[in-house]
Write an enzyme that holds these catalytic residues in place. Sequence first.
Site, PDB file in Angstrom:
ATOM      1  N   HIS A  52       9.574 -98.823 -18.465  1.00 16.60           N
ATOM      2  CA  HIS A  52       8.293 -99.427 -18.108  1.00 16.60           C
ATOM      3  C   HIS A  52       7.385 -98.436 -17.380  1.00 16.60           C
ATOM      4  O   HIS A  52       6.172 -98.458 -17.552  1.00 16.60           O
ATOM      5  CB  HIS A  52       8.539-100.668 -17.235  1.00 16.60           C
ATOM      6  CG  HIS A  52       7.356-101.581 -17.143  1.00 16.60           C
ATOM      7  ND1 HIS A  52       6.979-102.394 -18.186  1.00 16.60           N
ATOM      8  CD2 HIS A  52       6.465-101.794 -16.148  1.00 16.60           C
ATOM      9  CE1 HIS A  52       5.906-103.079 -17.822  1.00 16.60           C
ATOM     10  NE2 HIS A  52       5.578-102.739 -16.599  1.00 16.60           N
ATOM     11  N   TYR A  55       8.138 -94.288 -19.822  1.00 18.86           N
ATOM     12  CA  TYR A  55       7.985 -94.158 -21.275  1.00 18.86           C
ATOM     13  C   TYR A  55       8.944 -93.115 -21.857  1.00 18.86           C
ATOM     14  O   TYR A  55       8.618 -92.402 -22.800  1.00 18.86           O
ATOM     15  CB  TYR A  55       6.531 -93.805 -21.655  1.00 18.86           C
ATOM     16  CG  TYR A  55       5.515 -94.841 -21.245  1.00 18.86           C
ATOM     17  CD1 TYR A  55       5.824 -96.198 -21.297  1.00 18.86           C
ATOM     18  CD2 TYR A  55       4.244 -94.488 -20.807  1.00 18.86           C
ATOM     19  CE1 TYR A  55       4.899 -97.160 -20.920  1.00 18.86           C
ATOM     20  CE2 TYR A  55       3.314 -95.442 -20.430  1.00 18.86           C
ATOM     21  CZ  TYR A  55       3.649 -96.784 -20.490  1.00 18.86           C
ATOM     22  OH  TYR A  55       2.732 -97.741 -20.124  1.00 18.86           O
ATOM     23  N   LYS A  94      -8.270-101.991 -20.425  1.00 15.10           N
ATOM     24  CA  LYS A  94      -6.839-101.759 -20.589  1.00 15.10           C
ATOM     25  C   LYS A  94      -6.147-103.093 -20.858  1.00 15.10           C
ATOM     26  O   LYS A  94      -6.645-104.151 -20.483  1.00 15.10           O
ATOM     27  CB  LYS A  94      -6.244-101.141 -19.320  1.00 15.10           C
ATOM     28  CG  LYS A  94      -4.785-100.663 -19.507  1.00 15.10           C
ATOM     29  CD  LYS A  94      -4.205-100.115 -18.227  1.00 15.10           C
ATOM     30  CE  LYS A  94      -2.801 -99.581 -18.448  1.00 15.10           C
ATOM     31  NZ  LYS A  94      -2.161 -99.192 -17.195  1.00 15.10           N
ATOM     32  N   SER A  97       1.399-105.780 -20.723  1.00 16.93           N
ATOM     33  CA  SER A  97       2.302-106.890 -21.046  1.00 16.93           C
ATOM     34  C   SER A  97       2.949-107.412 -19.764  1.00 16.93           C
ATOM     35  O   SER A  97       3.176-106.652 -18.828  1.00 16.93           O
ATOM     36  CB  SER A  97       3.392-106.403 -21.999  1.00 16.93           C
ATOM     37  OG  SER A  97       4.132-105.369 -21.376  1.00 16.93           O
ATOM     38  N   HIS A  98       3.223-108.711 -19.735  1.00 16.01           N
ATOM     39  CA  HIS A  98       4.014-109.306 -18.654  1.00 16.01           C
ATOM     40  C   HIS A  98       4.980-110.298 -19.285  1.00 16.01           C
ATOM     41  O   HIS A  98       5.012-111.483 -18.960  1.00 16.01           O
ATOM     42  CB  HIS A  98       3.102-109.982 -17.623  1.00 16.01           C
ATOM     43  CG  HIS A  98       3.364-109.502 -16.227  1.00 16.01           C
ATOM     44  ND1 HIS A  98       3.417-110.330 -15.134  1.00 16.01           N
ATOM     45  CD2 HIS A  98       3.625-108.264 -15.744  1.00 16.01           C
ATOM     46  CE1 HIS A  98       3.677-109.618 -14.042  1.00 16.01           C
ATOM     47  NE2 HIS A  98       3.800-108.364 -14.393  1.00 16.01           N
ATOM     48  N   GLN A 243       6.777-111.477  -9.516  1.00 17.13           N
ATOM     49  CA  GLN A 243       5.846-111.424  -8.394  1.00 17.13           C
ATOM     50  C   GLN A 243       5.135-112.764  -8.212  1.00 17.13           C
ATOM     51  O   GLN A 243       5.126-113.613  -9.095  1.00 17.13           O
ATOM     52  CB  GLN A 243       4.796-110.327  -8.648  1.00 17.13           C
ATOM     53  CG  GLN A 243       5.389-108.988  -9.039  1.00 17.13           C
ATOM     54  CD  GLN A 243       5.579-108.830 -10.537  1.00 17.13           C
ATOM     55  OE1 GLN A 243       5.631-109.787 -11.280  1.00 17.13           O
ATOM     56  NE2 GLN A 243       5.711-107.582 -10.975  1.00 17.13           N
ATOM     57  N   ASP A 499      -3.736-100.829 -26.217  1.00 14.77           N
ATOM     58  CA  ASP A 499      -2.680-101.506 -26.962  1.00 14.77           C
ATOM     59  C   ASP A 499      -1.562-101.970 -26.041  1.00 14.77           C
ATOM     60  O   ASP A 499      -1.394-101.469 -24.940  1.00 14.77           O
ATOM     61  CB  ASP A 499      -2.098-100.603 -28.057  1.00 14.77           C
ATOM     62  CG  ASP A 499      -1.497 -99.321 -27.495  1.00 14.77           C
ATOM     63  OD1 ASP A 499      -0.781 -99.382 -26.492  1.00 14.77           O
ATOM     64  OD2 ASP A 499      -1.749 -98.244 -28.073  1.00 14.77           O
ATOM     65  N   ASN A 537       0.049-100.055 -22.922  1.00 15.43           N
ATOM     66  CA  ASN A 537       1.392 -99.992 -22.359  1.00 15.43           C
ATOM     67  C   ASN A 537       2.435-100.242 -23.432  1.00 15.43           C
ATOM     68  O   ASN A 537       2.127-100.690 -24.532  1.00 15.43           O
ATOM     69  CB  ASN A 537       1.535-100.960 -21.170  1.00 15.43           C
ATOM     70  CG  ASN A 537       2.089-102.310 -21.550  1.00 15.43           C
ATOM     71  OD1 ASN A 537       1.739-102.899 -22.557  1.00 15.43           O
ATOM     72  ND2 ASN A 537       2.966-102.840 -20.725  1.00 15.43           N
ATOM     73  N   SER A 539       6.131-102.093 -24.113  1.00 14.34           N
ATOM     74  CA  SER A 539       7.105-103.073 -23.633  1.00 14.34           C
ATOM     75  C   SER A 539       8.247-103.125 -24.632  1.00 14.34           C
ATOM     76  O   SER A 539       8.111-103.696 -25.717  1.00 14.34           O
ATOM     77  CB  SER A 539       6.443-104.453 -23.505  1.00 14.34           C
ATOM     78  OG  SER A 539       7.420-105.429 -23.199  1.00 14.34           O
TER      79      SER A 539
END
Length: 736
Positions: A52, A55, A94, A97-98, A243, A499, A537, A539
Amino acid sequence: MTEPTAKQIKDEKIYQQWGLTDSEYELISQKILKRLPNYTETGLYSVMWSEHCSYKNSKKVLRKMPNKSPRVLAGPGEDAGILDIGDDQAVVFKAESHNHPSAVEPYQGAATGVGGIIRDIFSMGATPIALLDSLKFGPLKNGQTKHLVNEVVAGIGGYGNCIGLPTVGGEVSFEDCYEHNPLVNAMCVGLLNKTEFKHGTASGDNNLIIYVGAKTGRDGIHGATFASDEFTDTKNKQRSAVQVGNPFIEKLLMDACVEIIEKHSEWVLGIQDMGAAGLVSSTAEMASKAGSGLVLNLDKVPQRETKMSAYEMMLSESQERMVLCIKPDYLEEVLNFFRDYELDAVVIGRVTTDGQYKIYHQNNLVTDIPVDSLTEDVPEYDRQETEPQRMIDDKDYRFIPEITSLEETWQEMLQRPNIASKKHFYQTYDSQVKANTLVRPGGDAGVVRIRGTKKALAMTNDSNSKYTYLNPFIGGQIAVMEAARNIVATGGEPIGVTDCLNFGNPEDPEAFYELDKSVEGISSACELIKTPVISGNVSLYNEYNEVAIYPSPMIGMVGLIDDIDKITTIGFKKADDLIYLIGQTQDDFNGSELQMQKTGAIKGDLRPLDLQTEKFNQDLIKTAIAQKLIKSCHDLSEGGLAVALSESAFDNQLGFEIKTTLTSAQMFSETQSRFLVTIAAEDQVKFETLLQTDFELLGQVTTEPEFVVTTTDEKVSIDGRQAETNWKEAIPCLMK
């Protein structure tokens, strides 16, 4: 709790629980430090070396992405990318992902995903102006999934609405593979009223490191590691890694950071948000980028829980926190400035020139490591890749549907969750707040005006993972080009991409093939239409019990509309306007919604995408819109022509009468590079002279909401009101 000793960590291989491999631990202890790392240090390496943050499995692939153009002011490596849009203004955007946090704690997972992406934008000094989201869930057939969907949507709406940002676009889709591993991708777009911005760096001997914002708690510890791990029946309940957000503090923090950068730029040398891996990633990255070192004193960190250890403070991902680097001369001004906003602002450290990362806690030196060892010394993996067996087995399979009743299939398709109206979800979001939204959710792209100019920004996100599953390279190309068609259809010029690359375990050669080939497809499409990938990012490890999601690259695209008079929407405008189909239709049913509807599965290969045809048709639409010839425009995607016609008619409760050379089945073909447009009848000659390409005059718009359709197979008359009811009520009905 007594922390394990360095020897215990090694002997009991405790580091493995935090995601470090044996070889990585050896590299740290034997080559980098030449000693055993202690508990806190091992924790720092484990989060900073997670996929994460580092990379490490995807860097080689990501280098294939184009990230340069005359507009690019900042690209990958900053909190967000920045593009020049003229008049000394820039757009900043930007996506992040979560996914895993949202699977475990859907409301907070989604809310803090939104909060984090907003901070990435204002850390650049930009004012956030809009949000978008891309959501993927399992089928709406059980209470658990419906609860998950409701909570994710509520989390996104709750955070965005509280902070006062409109959610202007997005997408929601449903497939079996996301049942235990939903995808929650959030995108934020901001505006810089000058083309100067702040880098996330900490430079200059003895300059100060300032902590600003909410207090640090024990929430989100090892969130980055958690995001870089697979789910199983026993491993998916890590609530402590999620969080907890507070949008009201974020609003204060946002306003304060934008104002201090706009009005007191000389006070701030660098700024970065505390996102994944919290205090360690923000400070280490700022120092590493500047080639400097840092000394931090954790006793100064504002804490909302008692007896927090150095390990907990450094790895906490508590939300609404920023790090600033400032000159000592401006200390009082900076502290007073944030005090006026009722925000905690304290000095927690200083910049050094020795390249070391030193942390003190309760007067003890608990960490002393090279700062670059956290960011630059991460091993890069060159993973094996093999073409998935399904692609080899099904290469020649072609699905040709039989349509016994065009009307019945038409109504069924409009009720498919991936096609039906998503208003049930997006009505939760305030899309009008700030009063700059010109095109709201439900069209091809959201549009937000730039006050004081005639310009606007069009924005969209797109991800058809069924295509990417069948052919990752072509699927990647299609994701970019569908996003571009959405921008073009709205009157915009595509200028850049962000992306979210959502994939399975990169250590699986088939999953790595999907990632690599998707990125190659994305890159080839972006190069052709000159849309650099300026942020994003990765994922990975999106799996449940070792079964991966579909490879799901999400493309977020921003376009510039140079004159708001060019804004075009999908809705038919008035009766007697002529309806045209631009582009050729083929038998493209593999991976289509019709294939899912008829067989319950997808199978086969995709037809190669003709990028030149795609670009030609997009340019054509841009020219026709500039010449004010087009009244409405809609790109063709899921469900093909039948769905595009329906959605265009629903917008203003109109109907249409068309006669086409297509078969009834081809009404649902998902051939790419196509647009549905309407023009005024008096512009027919001028428009057709401009076209000179594959087009078909289908018919005309009618006053009554009736769909009269003649294909090569049959002639039907469909009740438009009933069709709209089916389309609008399908999801509310499933969500009951």
